[in-house]
Design an enzyme around this catalytic site. Structure first.
Site, PDB file in Angstrom:
ATOM      1  N   GLU A 322       9.696  -0.286   3.395  1.00 29.43           N
ATOM      2  CA  GLU A 322       8.298  -0.727   3.366  1.00 29.43           C
ATOM      3  C   GLU A 322       8.202  -2.217   3.711  1.00 29.43           C
ATOM      4  O   GLU A 322       7.162  -2.707   4.142  1.00 29.43           O
ATOM      5  CB  GLU A 322       7.668  -0.462   2.002  1.00 29.43           C
ATOM      6  N   HIS A 351      30.538  15.849  -0.523  1.00 30.93           N
ATOM      7  CA  HIS A 351      30.524  17.315  -0.390  1.00 30.93           C
ATOM      8  C   HIS A 351      29.199  17.782   0.180  1.00 30.93           C
ATOM      9  O   HIS A 351      28.823  18.941   0.037  1.00 30.93           O
ATOM     10  CB  HIS A 351      30.787  17.948  -1.758  1.00 30.93           C
ATOM     11  N   LYS A 455      -3.592   6.652   4.008  1.00 32.15           N
ATOM     12  CA  LYS A 455      -4.617   6.794   2.957  1.00 32.15           C
ATOM     13  C   LYS A 455      -5.982   7.105   3.590  1.00 32.15           C
ATOM     14  O   LYS A 455      -6.726   7.961   3.123  1.00 32.15           O
ATOM     15  CB  LYS A 455      -4.710   5.502   2.141  1.00 32.15           C
TER      16      LYS A 455
HETATM   17  O1  LIG Z   1       0.658   0.061  -7.660  1.00 27.46           O
HETATM   18  P1  LIG Z   1      -0.370   0.617  -6.709  1.00 27.46           P
HETATM   19  O2  LIG Z   1      -1.416  -0.375  -6.315  1.00 27.46           O
HETATM   20  O3  LIG Z   1      -0.947   1.910  -7.228  1.00 27.46           O
HETATM   21  O4  LIG Z   1       0.397   0.952  -5.329  1.00 27.46           O
HETATM   22  C1  LIG Z   1       1.428   1.888  -5.362  1.00 27.46           C
HETATM   23  C2  LIG Z   1       2.244   1.738  -4.100  1.00 27.46           C
HETATM   24  O5  LIG Z   1       1.453   1.958  -2.919  1.00 27.46           O
HETATM   25  C3  LIG Z   1       1.754   0.947  -1.954  1.00 27.46           C
HETATM   26  O6  LIG Z   1       0.735  -0.002  -1.990  1.00 27.46           O
HETATM   27  C4  LIG Z   1       1.843   1.529  -0.579  1.00 27.46           C
HETATM   28  O7  LIG Z   1       2.897   2.431  -0.523  1.00 27.46           O
HETATM   29  C5  LIG Z   1       3.071   0.349  -2.425  1.00 27.46           C
HETATM   30  O8  LIG Z   1       3.335  -0.908  -1.874  1.00 27.46           O
HETATM   31  C6  LIG Z   1       2.845   0.339  -3.900  1.00 27.46           C
HETATM   32  O9  LIG Z   1       4.037   0.156  -4.643  1.00 27.46           O
END
Ligand SMILES: O=P(O)(O)OC[C@H]1O[C@](O)(CO)[C@@H](O)[C@@H]1O
Length: 528
Positions: A322, A351, A455
């Site tokens: 990320e 394995h 999202k």
């Molecule tokens: O803690 P939040 O704001 O719910 O985000 C959860 C996760 O989603 C992200 O923003 C995107 O994957 C991560 O960087 C973060 O750890």
């Protein structure tokens, strides 16, 4: 290179941290002095960038944020006295809260003390806590932790079924930095319903760990939850284990959070040294750069030879991928950067897929994590003079040699024991290595624009579902998929509509699909 020359290379490049008892061996990465020399200017800039970052520079320019996870374990580094004070107080509040929960001074309405904790969170709000729980939680912790790290109904059911007779003594951590991530929100709503179903006042069991004034914070405040702990916008999810995100669950389980912070600080002091050969994080960044030609051309296979470090590779997947997996560099050039990470544990993975590593496509470098202590206490002999731990050590060394002999590179990180200090140090080592490597390849390691795309796409699907259901509820006769798409105003989204309706049909949501399932276009759909 023959064995004698390799032994010399091992010693020439060996990094040893006396205080932590940590060794880093990059001798089996076949970089040469010319590469090291050619990278010197990039490293000089990386060290300078990192120094500015620690002083409070806007090191995350895309989100106009500072990057301050190093301050969490060395509060005096924070750029203002106020931040220093906040960090110090947060740690003290966490310790005090955990102590009160463990002694029963804070207890549930119908029990003398809490026995379990459900931790709801995803990404960095889960992976660090899960890694640390697996690595450091005592065999019989004061509170047993259970993670809900997704919006899978069956996954939520599994946890709630296991705890159906213990909810009245179970704390619920809802962890979300943004306070708006759908998956933890969904899980929170479902868990809330489960508590209500047992006539338990959820607020008396709930703790929020989130940003100040986030939606989650507003809910926790308005409902009077048991406690609220905060995290800062200058701590990214994937570097939040030393913030309340990681410290609250760890402390509740009886993990020594001060030692974890101390180990991280000791490692930070070591990885602050602006000299590649004497900086373990710089050595890792050098090895990664060499292996993938600065373009991630080879995957990072993480193989801890210790069961308790099983989740380290999953933790590193987010921290590395990320941070580094970016389409553009800091100058806006399309670069498609990153390093893929996978692995579980040795010798188990020998394995599973080490066959491919040894003889197949050479598209990786291995990172072996060696723990010198086999177990706490003596081991029985398996064979005369040989223990199970000797086998494990033999498998690690043998795999390293077998890979190298077939021109497959590896790094070995060695720690004396898995404990809070060494786990804190490992986390800090890789946080810094990612930051230095990101400078070498000129990407912003501290934002995640790509995740927003997924999202947004999910929100479009849910909106389409609402429109499709509306159409079906208005219609009396059954419709074809194409007619549903037309009436929903999304004629081109037939396939997505088909997938949505198939999912609803499979979950007794009143949608009836009729026709040949192998011929989706033949289907008609109606709603009860
Ligand atoms: O803690 P939040 O704001 O719910 O985000 C959860 C996760 O989603 C992200 O923003 C995107 O994957 C991560 O960087 C973060 O750890």
């Amino acid at each position: 290179m023959d064995a004698r020359a390799l032994w010399q290379r091992y010693q020439d490049w060996l990094y040893f941290h006396e205080g932590l008892g940590l060794y880093l061996d990059v001798s089996r990465m076949r970089f040469d002095d010319a590469l090291v020399e050619s990278l010197r200017p990039k490293f000089d800039k990386a060290f300078a960038d990192m120094a500015e970052l620690e002083k409070g520079a806007i090191a995350n320019p895309d989100e106009n944020r500072m990057v301050g996870h190093y301050w969490l374990r060395n509060p005096d580094l924070a750029p203002t006295p106020e931040l220093t004070q906040e960090i110090v107080q947060t740690i003290e509040q966490i310790e005090s809260f955990a102590e009160k929960v463990q002694t029963g001074a804070i207890h549930p309405p119908r029990a003398s003390r809490f026995t379990d904790v459900i931790s709801i969170g995803i990404g960095g709000s889960a992976l660090g806590p899960q890694f640390v729980a697996e690595a450091l939680s005592p065999d019989f912790p004061p509170l047993k932790i259970h993670f809900i790290d997704n919006t899978d109904p069956a996954g939520i059911d599994r946890i709630l079924t296991h705890l159906r007779n213990s909810l009245s003594s179970t704390l619920v951590l809802v962890i979300s930095k943004s306070g708006g991530t759908p998956e933890p929100r969904n899980a929170m709503i479902e868990v809330k319903k489960a508590y209500a179903g047992q006539n338990l006042d959820f607020a008396k069991y709930a703790i929020a760990i989130t940003g100040v004034d986030s939606n989650l914070d507003k809910v926790a405040k308005s409902e009077g939850w048991l406690a609220r702990f905060f995290m800062y916008d200058w701590v990214g999810g994937r570097t939040s284990e030393m913030s309340s995100v990681g410290l609250v669950p760890a402390a509740l389980q009886g993990v020594d959070i001060r030692a974890m912070l101390e180990g991280a600080k000791e490692m930070d002091d070591a990885t602050r040294i602006p000299d590649v050969k004497n900086n373990p994080a710089a050595l890792l960044a050098l090895a990664w750069y060499y292996s993938g030609n600065g373009r991630g051309e080879k995957d990072m296979v993480v193989l801890p030879y210790k069961d308790s470090l099983l989740l380290f590779s999953r933790y590193l997947q987010q921290l590395v991928m990320e941070s580094l997996g970016k389409e553009k560099d800091l100058d806006g050039n399309i670069v498609y950067q990153g390093i893929a990470v996978y692995g579980n544990k040795g010798s188990t993975d020998q394995h599973a897929y080490v066959q491919q590593l040894r003889e197949g496509v050479p598209n990786f470098f291995a990172t072996l994590i060696e723990v010198l202590e086999d177990r706490q206490g003596p081991s029985p002999e398996i064979d005369p003079g040989v223990t199970a731990g000797d086998y494990l050590s033999g498998f690690l060394l043998g795999t390293r040699q077998a890979l190298y002999e077939n021109h497959r590179d590896s790094i070995t990180v060695t720690i004396p024991q898995v404990n809070s200090r060494t786990v804190g140090a490992l986390i800090a080592l890789y946080e810094r290595a990612v930051g230095l490597y990101a400078s070498l390849i000129n990407v912003n390691a501290y934002h995640q624009p790509g995740v927003e795309a997924g999202k947004k796409a999910a929100a479009v699907i849910l909106d389409l579902q609402k429109r499709v259901v509306d159409v079906l509820q208005k219609e009396k006769s059954a419709l074809s998929l194409a007619e549903v798409a037309e009436k929903a105003g999304s004629p081109d989204e037939v396939e997505a509509i088909y997938k949505i309706l198939r999912h609803l049909h499979s979950n007794q949501r009143g949608v009836v699909l009729k026709g040949d399932l192998a011929q989706p276009s033949s289907l008609t759909v109606s709603i009860n």
